[in-house]
Enzyme design. Structure first.
Site, PDB file in Angstrom:
ATOM      1  N   GLU A  67     -16.497  -2.168  15.500  1.00  0.00           N
ATOM      2  CA  GLU A  67     -15.006  -2.508  15.366  1.00  0.00           C
ATOM      3  C   GLU A  67     -14.222  -2.731  15.927  1.00  0.00           C
ATOM      4  O   GLU A  67     -14.827  -2.529  17.751  1.00  0.00           O
ATOM      5  CB  GLU A  67     -14.623  -0.669  14.971  1.00  0.00           C
ATOM      6  CG  GLU A  67     -12.547   0.031  15.165  1.00  0.00           C
ATOM      7  CD  GLU A  67     -11.992  -0.388  14.745  1.00  0.00           C
ATOM      8  OE1 GLU A  67     -12.499  -1.023  13.310  1.00  0.00           O
ATOM      9  OE2 GLU A  67     -11.070  -1.551  14.937  1.00  0.00           O
ATOM     10  N   LEU A 125     -11.485   4.639  16.124  1.00  0.00           N
ATOM     11  CA  LEU A 125     -11.676   4.245  14.948  1.00  0.00           C
ATOM     12  C   LEU A 125     -10.921   5.000  14.056  1.00  0.00           C
ATOM     13  O   LEU A 125     -10.104   5.926  14.335  1.00  0.00           O
ATOM     14  CB  LEU A 125     -13.096   5.483  15.100  1.00  0.00           C
ATOM     15  CG  LEU A 125     -14.250   4.638  16.009  1.00  0.00           C
ATOM     16  CD1 LEU A 125     -15.366   5.922  15.053  1.00  0.00           C
ATOM     17  CD2 LEU A 125     -14.864   3.507  15.854  1.00  0.00           C
ATOM     18  N   ALA A 151      -5.956   4.464   0.450  1.00  0.00           N
ATOM     19  CA  ALA A 151      -7.197   4.711   1.419  1.00  0.00           C
ATOM     20  C   ALA A 151      -8.843   5.307   0.559  1.00  0.00           C
ATOM     21  O   ALA A 151      -9.530   4.945   0.787  1.00  0.00           O
ATOM     22  CB  ALA A 151      -7.081   6.026   2.188  1.00  0.00           C
ATOM     23  N   THR A 160      -6.843   1.506   9.760  1.00  0.00           N
ATOM     24  CA  THR A 160      -5.026   1.498   9.285  1.00  0.00           C
ATOM     25  C   THR A 160      -4.301   2.953   8.990  1.00  0.00           C
ATOM     26  O   THR A 160      -3.547   3.022  10.069  1.00  0.00           O
ATOM     27  CB  THR A 160      -4.281   0.686   8.155  1.00  0.00           C
ATOM     28  OG1 THR A 160      -5.005  -1.049   8.739  1.00  0.00           O
ATOM     29  CG2 THR A 160      -3.020   0.840   7.960  1.00  0.00           C
ATOM     30  N   GLU A 191      15.877  -3.907  -2.015  1.00  0.00           N
ATOM     31  CA  GLU A 191      14.118  -4.987  -2.857  1.00  0.00           C
ATOM     32  C   GLU A 191      14.472  -5.852  -3.601  1.00  0.00           C
ATOM     33  O   GLU A 191      15.353  -6.234  -3.799  1.00  0.00           O
ATOM     34  CB  GLU A 191      13.567  -3.715  -3.292  1.00  0.00           C
ATOM     35  CG  GLU A 191      13.173  -4.203  -4.470  1.00  0.00           C
ATOM     36  CD  GLU A 191      11.720  -4.265  -4.096  1.00  0.00           C
ATOM     37  OE1 GLU A 191      10.619  -3.725  -3.168  1.00  0.00           O
ATOM     38  OE2 GLU A 191      11.779  -5.054  -4.401  1.00  0.00           O
ATOM     39  N   GLY A 217       8.140  -0.586  -1.370  1.00  0.00           N
ATOM     40  CA  GLY A 217       7.129  -0.175  -1.480  1.00  0.00           C
ATOM     41  C   GLY A 217       6.881   1.223  -0.649  1.00  0.00           C
ATOM     42  O   GLY A 217       7.454   1.865  -0.609  1.00  0.00           O
ATOM     43  N   HIS A 230       1.895  31.151 -13.666  1.00  0.00           N
ATOM     44  CA  HIS A 230       3.608  31.837 -13.674  1.00  0.00           C
ATOM     45  C   HIS A 230       3.768  32.539 -11.977  1.00  0.00           C
ATOM     46  O   HIS A 230       3.580  33.110 -11.831  1.00  0.00           O
ATOM     47  CB  HIS A 230       3.740  32.266 -14.554  1.00  0.00           C
ATOM     48  CG  HIS A 230       5.290  32.566 -14.706  1.00  0.00           C
ATOM     49  ND1 HIS A 230       6.239  31.179 -14.582  1.00  0.00           N
ATOM     50  CD2 HIS A 230       6.257  33.558 -14.429  1.00  0.00           C
ATOM     51  CE1 HIS A 230       7.721  31.559 -14.535  1.00  0.00           C
ATOM     52  NE2 HIS A 230       7.516  33.448 -14.464  1.00  0.00           N
ATOM     53  N   ARG A 289       0.742  -5.803   2.202  1.00  0.00           N
ATOM     54  CA  ARG A 289      -0.108  -6.057   3.117  1.00  0.00           C
ATOM     55  C   ARG A 289      -1.289  -7.608   3.305  1.00  0.00           C
ATOM     56  O   ARG A 289      -1.628  -7.744   1.447  1.00  0.00           O
ATOM     57  CB  ARG A 289      -0.979  -5.438   3.489  1.00  0.00           C
ATOM     58  CG  ARG A 289      -0.431  -4.078   3.291  1.00  0.00           C
ATOM     59  CD  ARG A 289       0.240  -2.675   4.460  1.00  0.00           C
ATOM     60  NE  ARG A 289      -0.897  -2.728   5.588  1.00  0.00           N
ATOM     61  CZ  ARG A 289      -1.066  -2.226   6.404  1.00  0.00           C
ATOM     62  NH1 ARG A 289      -0.155  -2.513   6.945  1.00  0.00           N
ATOM     63  NH2 ARG A 289      -2.048  -2.326   7.238  1.00  0.00           N
TER      64      ARG A 289
HETATM   65  C1  LIG Z   1       2.899   2.578   6.837  1.00  0.00           C
HETATM   66  C2  LIG Z   1       1.546   2.742   5.850  1.00  0.00           C
HETATM   67  C3  LIG Z   1       1.235   4.130   5.198  1.00  0.00           C
HETATM   68  C4  LIG Z   1       0.471   4.052   4.282  1.00  0.00           C
HETATM   69  N1  LIG Z   1       0.005   5.287   3.852  1.00  0.00           N
HETATM   70  C5  LIG Z   1      -1.056   5.767   2.594  1.00  0.00           C
HETATM   71  C6  LIG Z   1      -1.369   6.853   1.796  1.00  0.00           C
HETATM   72  O1  LIG Z   1      -0.376   7.780   2.074  1.00  0.00           O
HETATM   73  N2  LIG Z   1      -2.457   7.259   1.028  1.00  0.00           N
HETATM   74  C7  LIG Z   1      -2.847   5.821   0.986  1.00  0.00           C
HETATM   75  O2  LIG Z   1      -4.123   6.689  -0.348  1.00  0.00           O
HETATM   76  N3  LIG Z   1      -3.243   5.171   1.559  1.00  0.00           N
HETATM   77  C8  LIG Z   1      -2.194   4.414   2.549  1.00  0.00           C
HETATM   78  N4  LIG Z   1      -1.741   3.173   3.330  1.00  0.00           N
HETATM   79  C9  LIG Z   1      -3.359   2.677   2.563  1.00  0.00           C
HETATM   80  C10 LIG Z   1      -4.062   2.975   3.700  1.00  0.00           C
HETATM   81  O3  LIG Z   1      -3.946   2.595   4.709  1.00  0.00           O
HETATM   82  C11 LIG Z   1      -4.937   1.579   3.092  1.00  0.00           C
HETATM   83  O4  LIG Z   1      -5.451   1.501   1.351  1.00  0.00           O
HETATM   84  C12 LIG Z   1      -6.407   2.009   4.467  1.00  0.00           C
HETATM   85  O5  LIG Z   1      -5.984   2.092   5.849  1.00  0.00           O
HETATM   86  C13 LIG Z   1      -7.461   0.810   3.730  1.00  0.00           C
HETATM   87  O6  LIG Z   1      -8.973   0.823   4.128  1.00  0.00           O
HETATM   88  P1  LIG Z   1      -9.800   0.465   4.685  1.00  0.00           P
HETATM   89  O7  LIG Z   1     -10.920   0.398   5.113  1.00  0.00           O
HETATM   90  O8  LIG Z   1     -10.265  -1.251   3.472  1.00  0.00           O
HETATM   91  O9  LIG Z   1      -9.045  -1.258   5.793  1.00  0.00           O
HETATM   92  P2  LIG Z   1      -8.104  -0.575   7.586  1.00  0.00           P
HETATM   93  O10 LIG Z   1      -7.839   0.824   7.132  1.00  0.00           O
HETATM   94  O11 LIG Z   1      -7.225  -1.573   7.565  1.00  0.00           O
HETATM   95  O12 LIG Z   1      -9.227  -0.267   8.156  1.00  0.00           O
HETATM   96  C14 LIG Z   1      -9.803  -1.923   9.153  1.00  0.00           C
HETATM   97  C15 LIG Z   1     -10.380  -2.105  10.353  1.00  0.00           C
HETATM   98  O13 LIG Z   1     -11.148  -3.237  10.530  1.00  0.00           O
HETATM   99  C16 LIG Z   1     -11.178  -3.125  11.889  1.00  0.00           C
HETATM  100  N5  LIG Z   1     -11.647  -4.949  11.701  1.00  0.00           N
HETATM  101  C17 LIG Z   1     -10.742  -6.304  11.416  1.00  0.00           C
HETATM  102  N6  LIG Z   1     -11.515  -6.943  11.199  1.00  0.00           N
HETATM  103  C18 LIG Z   1     -12.601  -6.619  11.645  1.00  0.00           C
HETATM  104  C19 LIG Z   1     -13.796  -7.594  12.915  1.00  0.00           C
HETATM  105  N7  LIG Z   1     -13.264  -9.119  12.684  1.00  0.00           N
HETATM  106  N8  LIG Z   1     -14.370  -6.300  13.295  1.00  0.00           N
HETATM  107  C20 LIG Z   1     -14.793  -5.722  13.699  1.00  0.00           C
HETATM  108  N9  LIG Z   1     -13.651  -5.015  13.175  1.00  0.00           N
HETATM  109  C21 LIG Z   1     -12.640  -5.832  12.268  1.00  0.00           C
HETATM  110  C22 LIG Z   1      -9.238  -3.103  12.069  1.00  0.00           C
HETATM  111  O14 LIG Z   1      -9.437  -3.133  13.421  1.00  0.00           O
HETATM  112  C23 LIG Z   1      -9.046  -1.799  11.455  1.00  0.00           C
HETATM  113  O15 LIG Z   1     -10.042  -0.402  11.927  1.00  0.00           O
HETATM  114  C24 LIG Z   1      -0.872   4.095   4.075  1.00  0.00           C
HETATM  115  C25 LIG Z   1      -0.481   2.729   4.864  1.00  0.00           C
HETATM  116  C26 LIG Z   1       0.610   2.481   5.711  1.00  0.00           C
HETATM  117  C27 LIG Z   1       0.700   0.755   6.223  1.00  0.00           C
END
Ligand SMILES: Cc1cc2nc3c(=O)[nH]c(=O)nc-3n(C[C@H](O)[C@H](O)[C@H](O)COP(=O)(O)OP(=O)(O)OC[C@H]3O[C@@H](n4cnc5c(N)ncnc54)[C@H](O)[C@@H]3O)c2cc1C
Length: 464
Positions: free
Chosen positions: A32, A37, A318, A40, A201, A180, A443, A270
């Protein structure tokens, strides 16, 4: 000694995959680039936004308490404290992820990972550069906010999800570009904290991935809440003024209007983090920047997997990232796992009213040639919704007439994001509408509205 698995990224996709790999006894390392940790979702997405949305709900109870017969004098919102609470939740869970990884015996490396090909990964950090090797690699590098051309975020005026979560005061006015899930959630948070909110939008409706009726209802309620909503509109000529941001809006009917606000949030989608991670050194293939994978989440290069927001063809959520991680690790460990079924992925949007949905929308079902039957039940007919004072919204069941198959369920209303769980389980278990009509719903509850909606498919709901 080479690892069995290298995981790049500690978001919900990466950390869950690493833990599962540890549980299966695979020698695993997680890389990471950030100090904390959680990715997003934990740091600047799902969790902090839902913390603010929860506080907005609590605040609303105080503001509207007269209706419940409770007199509250001069309630005051202490926003720095609201932010502290949010940050505390994020930090607690980030530590929790660290602890869970340790317990699963997953090694951790801090630094920026680049794929070198042939199972090798370079890790760069302040401490130096090292190369590690594994039989398998999972790319879980997630995504970041897309910006409009020529625009760059700053901490004060032009914001993405990252900067807006760091505000220390409630802005007087906010323009949100993009309706969105991210855009409408921030609109819902700040409107309830007292901000004057405008949502712009480009597409003809808000929450465009949802069923059309859900979009209409959210727009109706937003307007009732005095959120200005401009759909089919284009934001142009954005510039910073001394005190905020000025933007030229071209409305649906072609009129131009100048809008000014203290802050501007850009929430137009995104961008997958697939650049500068060395994919060119591998045989992985891209589709408009997203990584193409097979049913096991494997890319064009054997042993190289991709999960989460970087993947082509699945929504950026997520729980999708987590599930894809489970599928990839099961394949690596030689265990069975069902490939992801796009029609069984729940969506949850935590506006007021909330949205929960799964499966085909009515329009999608008709376009796919199903003989569609619709069952709709309004929360106005649900006594628990009356008790909560939340009558907006409905539940809509999209079913196939031939066998009573549930094709989709779309909820807008109180706790919609929780209620959708029953629909997901019903669809996963391949329960028919008839089975759900016979299912006894307690209920008075919100979820008995689901029972009513299933009955409504055959014109048999009782309370509406
Ligand atoms: C404001 C907001 C609200 C959201 N609310 C929801 C929700 O309510 N429910 C939901 O299901 N989803 C929600 N999402 C979407 C959700 O956050 C993402 O779908 C999810 O985090 C994706 O997970 P991931 O593991 O693919 O990547 P991420 O969570 O983006 O994690 C990727 C990680 O990889 C690391 N990284 C990147 N490149 C490198 C590299 N080269 N070397 C080492 N580390 C690296 C980054 O630092 C990061 O920590 C929301 C998103 C946003 C922006």
């Amino acid at each position: 000694m080479p690892y069995d698995l290298i995981v790049i990224g500690s978001g919900p996709g990466g950390y869950s995959a690493a833990i599962r790999a540890g549980q299966y006894g695979l020698k695993t390392v997680l890389i990471e680039k950030q100090a904390k940790l959680g990715g997003t979702c934990l740091l600047v997405g799902c969790i902090p936004t839902k913390s603010l949305l929860h506080t907005a709900d609590v605040w609303q109870h105080f503001v509207n308490s007269e209706a419940d017969g409770i007199h509250v004098e001069n309630p005051r919102l202490d926003y720095p404290k609201v932010k502290d609470r949010k940050d505390g939740i994020v930090n607690k869970h980030a530590k929790g992820v660290e602890m869970l990884l340790k317990r699963a015996k997953v090694e951790r490396l801090s630094g920026y990972a680049t794929l070198l090909g042939g199972g090798q990964v370079e890790v760069r950090s302040d401490a130096g550069t090292q190369t590690i090797e594994a039989k398998n690699i999972i790319v879980a590098t997630g995504s970041e906010a897309r910006m409009l051309p020529g625009l760059a975020p700053d901490p004060e005026f032009i914001l993405t999800n990252v900067e807006i979560l760091n505000l220390t005061a409630v802005p007087k006015s906010l323009i949100v570009i993009g309706a969105g899930a991210v855009g409408v959630e921030f609109a819902s948070i700040f409107k309830r904290f007292g901000t004057d909110v405008t949502v712009i939008e480009m597409l003809p409706r808000v929450v465009p991935v949802e069923d059309e009726d859900v979009s209409k209802e959210l727009e109706r309620v937003f307007k009732k809440q005095k959120i200005r909503v401009e759909t089919g509109a284009r934001a142009e000529g954005i510039e910073r003024t001394g005190a905020g941001v000025k933007l030229t809006l071209t409305t649906r009917d072609g009129k131009q209007e100048a809008l000014e606000a203290e802050k501007l949030l850009v929430a137009v989608g995104r961008k997958p983090n697939t650049e500068k991670i060395g994919l060119e050194n591998t045989r992985a293939q891209l589709d408009r920047g997203f990584i193409k994978v097979d049913a096991h989440q494997q890319t064009g290069e054997p042993g190289l997997y991709a999960i989460g927001d970087v993947v082509a063809g699945t929504p950026q959520l997520a729980h999708v990232a987590t599930r894809e991680g489970m599928i990839a690790v099961a394949h690596i460990a030689g265990k069975a796992a069902q490939p992801i079924n796009r029609n069984r992925i729940p969506g949850a949007t935590y506006t007021q009213p909330g949205i929960g949905s799964v499966g085909l929308t009515e329009a999608q079902a008709r376009a796919q040639g199903f003989k569609v039957r619709i069952g709709k039940f309004p929360f106005a007919g649900d006594s628990r919704a009356t008790i909560l004072g939340q009558h907006d919204g409905f539940i809509k069941v999209v079913a196939d007439e031939t066998y009573g198959e549930i094709l989709g369920v779309h909820i807008i209303g109180p706790e919609a994001f929780e209620l959708i769980g029953e629909a997901v389980a019903a669809m996963e278990a391949e329960a028919t509408v008839e089975v759900m009509m016979q299912t006894i719903h307690a209920h008075p509850t919100l979820y008995e509205a689901l029972g009513e909606a299933f009955n409504a498919v055959y014109g048999l709901s009782i309370n509406a």
